[in-house]
Design an enzyme around this catalytic site. Structure first.
Site, PDB file in Angstrom:
ATOM      1  CB  SER A   8      -0.906   0.015   1.230  1.00  0.00           C
ATOM      2  OG  SER A   8      -1.500   1.307   1.338  1.00  0.00           O
ATOM      3  CG  HIS A  31      -3.853  -1.535  -1.552  1.00  0.00           C
ATOM      4  ND1 HIS A  31      -4.929  -2.345  -1.871  1.00  0.00           N
ATOM      5  CD2 HIS A  31      -4.283  -0.737  -0.543  1.00  0.00           C
ATOM      6  CE1 HIS A  31      -5.953  -2.042  -1.089  1.00  0.00           C
ATOM      7  NE2 HIS A  31      -5.599  -1.069  -0.276  1.00  0.00           N
ATOM      8  CG  ASP A  33      -5.241   2.425   0.836  1.00  0.00           C
ATOM      9  OD1 ASP A  33      -6.154   1.586   0.716  1.00  0.00           O
ATOM     10  OD2 ASP A  33      -4.121   2.152   1.325  1.00  0.00           O
ATOM     11  CG  MET A  35      -8.587   6.993   2.235  1.00  0.00           C
ATOM     12  SD  MET A  35      -7.871   6.985   3.893  1.00  0.00           S
ATOM     13  CE  MET A  35      -6.893   5.473   3.826  1.00  0.00           C
ATOM     14  CG  HIS A  64      -9.275  -0.089  -0.580  1.00  0.00           C
ATOM     15  ND1 HIS A  64      -8.703  -0.218   0.668  1.00  0.00           N
ATOM     16  CD2 HIS A  64     -10.615  -0.198  -0.389  1.00  0.00           C
ATOM     17  CE1 HIS A  64      -9.651  -0.389   1.577  1.00  0.00           C
ATOM     18  NE2 HIS A  64     -10.818  -0.376   0.960  1.00  0.00           N
ATOM     19  CG  MET A  66     -11.439   2.937   1.971  1.00  0.00           C
ATOM     20  SD  MET A  66      -9.898   2.909   2.889  1.00  0.00           S
ATOM     21  CE  MET A  66      -8.748   3.059   1.529  1.00  0.00           C
ATOM     22  CG  MET A 135     -11.738  -2.916   5.026  1.00  0.00           C
ATOM     23  SD  MET A 135     -10.214  -2.475   4.175  1.00  0.00           S
ATOM     24  CE  MET A 135      -9.296  -1.618   5.461  1.00  0.00           C
ATOM     25  CG  ASP A 173      -6.255  -2.913   3.110  1.00  0.00           C
ATOM     26  OD1 ASP A 173      -5.180  -2.626   3.673  1.00  0.00           O
ATOM     27  OD2 ASP A 173      -6.923  -2.101   2.442  1.00  0.00           O
ATOM     28  N   GLY A 175      -3.029  -3.832   8.973  1.00  0.00           N
ATOM     29  CA  GLY A 175      -2.265  -4.497  10.031  1.00  0.00           C
ATOM     30  C   GLY A 175      -1.631  -5.812   9.602  1.00  0.00           C
TER      31      GLY A 175
END
Ligand code: DX5
Ligand code: ZN
Length: 221
Positions: A8, A31, A33, A35, A64, A66, A135, A173, A175
């Site tokens: 990511s 990846h 993200d 947002m 991804h 969000m 998630m 996805d 942690g």
């Protein structure tokens, strides 16, 4: 099941994204993200950055989203050349239409579920998707602690995917690192997103290799 690693770039240096992409030539995907300050309480990047990054790397982009209105925006990420576009079930108002549009534009269609969203209500949608993203943190930020409470859902999702023919990828996805990836693989995940575990490492390329090896080890046992 073939293990795939999707670093990511949320954990990368946003001022040097082309270099950061080049730092993980062994990654299967990058990846990305997206947002929007509405679906999640954070703001990252959007279409212009995805378009620029696509030209700057040969690694396919795993976007991804969000965002609050994926029905409106997701097709444009496919048009921008993303290899995979994932929308959130909690945000989409017309998920079937949007997933079909993503596919018709030549990208893989992904459906994401937050940690508290059950997978069973989406079992009938498996025919519409190429990847299910579960998630393993609440979405919005990198560097959060892995939520073990999601693992039974990963196992359940693997059952549903196998019953459906085993064609759909199962992504986790949040942690995911050397300490948690084996649990995810054992539960049935095959695509692993890792932000801090890759870009926080002194050698991101080596981190991708060792995450892949750990996942493969877990699958072999
Ligand atoms: C979180 C994002 C993740 C994030 C993962 O909302 O969807 O992709 O980058 O970061 P780590 O691997 O640091 O938890
Ligand atoms: Zn993500």
């Amino acid at each position: 099941m073939a293990v795939q690693i999707s670093p990511s770039i949320l954990a990368a240096d946003f001022a040097r994204l082309a270099d950061e992409a080049a730092a993980v030539p062994n990654a299967d995907w990058l990846h990305v993200d997206v947002m929007d300050y509405h679906f999640v309480p954070n703001l990252t990047l959007g279409l212009p950055v995805v378009e620029a990054l696509r030209k700057a790397t040969a690694t396919p982009l795993d976007c991804h989203l969000m965002i609050a209105d994926p029905d409106r925006w997701a097709p444009q990420y496919a048009e921008a050349g993303a290899g995979s576009v994932t929308i959130h079930a909690e945000a989409a108002r017309a998920p079937i239409r949007t997933l079909r549009e993503i596919r018709s534009l030549g990208a893989r269609a992904g459906l994401a579920l937050n940690p508290a969203t059950p997978v069973d209500p989406y079992a009938d949608l498996l025919g519409e998707i190429d990847m299910l993203l579960l998630m393993t943190v609440e979405p919005g930020f990198g560097g959060q602690k892995f939520l073990d409470v999601v693992l039974p859902k990963v196992r359940r999702a693997r059952e549903l995917v196998e019953r459906h023919g085993g064609r759909i990828w199962l992504q986790v996805d949040g942690g995911v690192d050397a300490g948690t990836i084996e649990r995810c693989a054992q539960a049935g995940a095959d695509v692993f997103v890792a932000g801090s575990a890759v870009y926080g490492a002194s050698d991101p390329q080596a981190a991708v290799d060792s995450l892949r090896a750990a996942a493969n080890r877990a699958l072999a046992t």
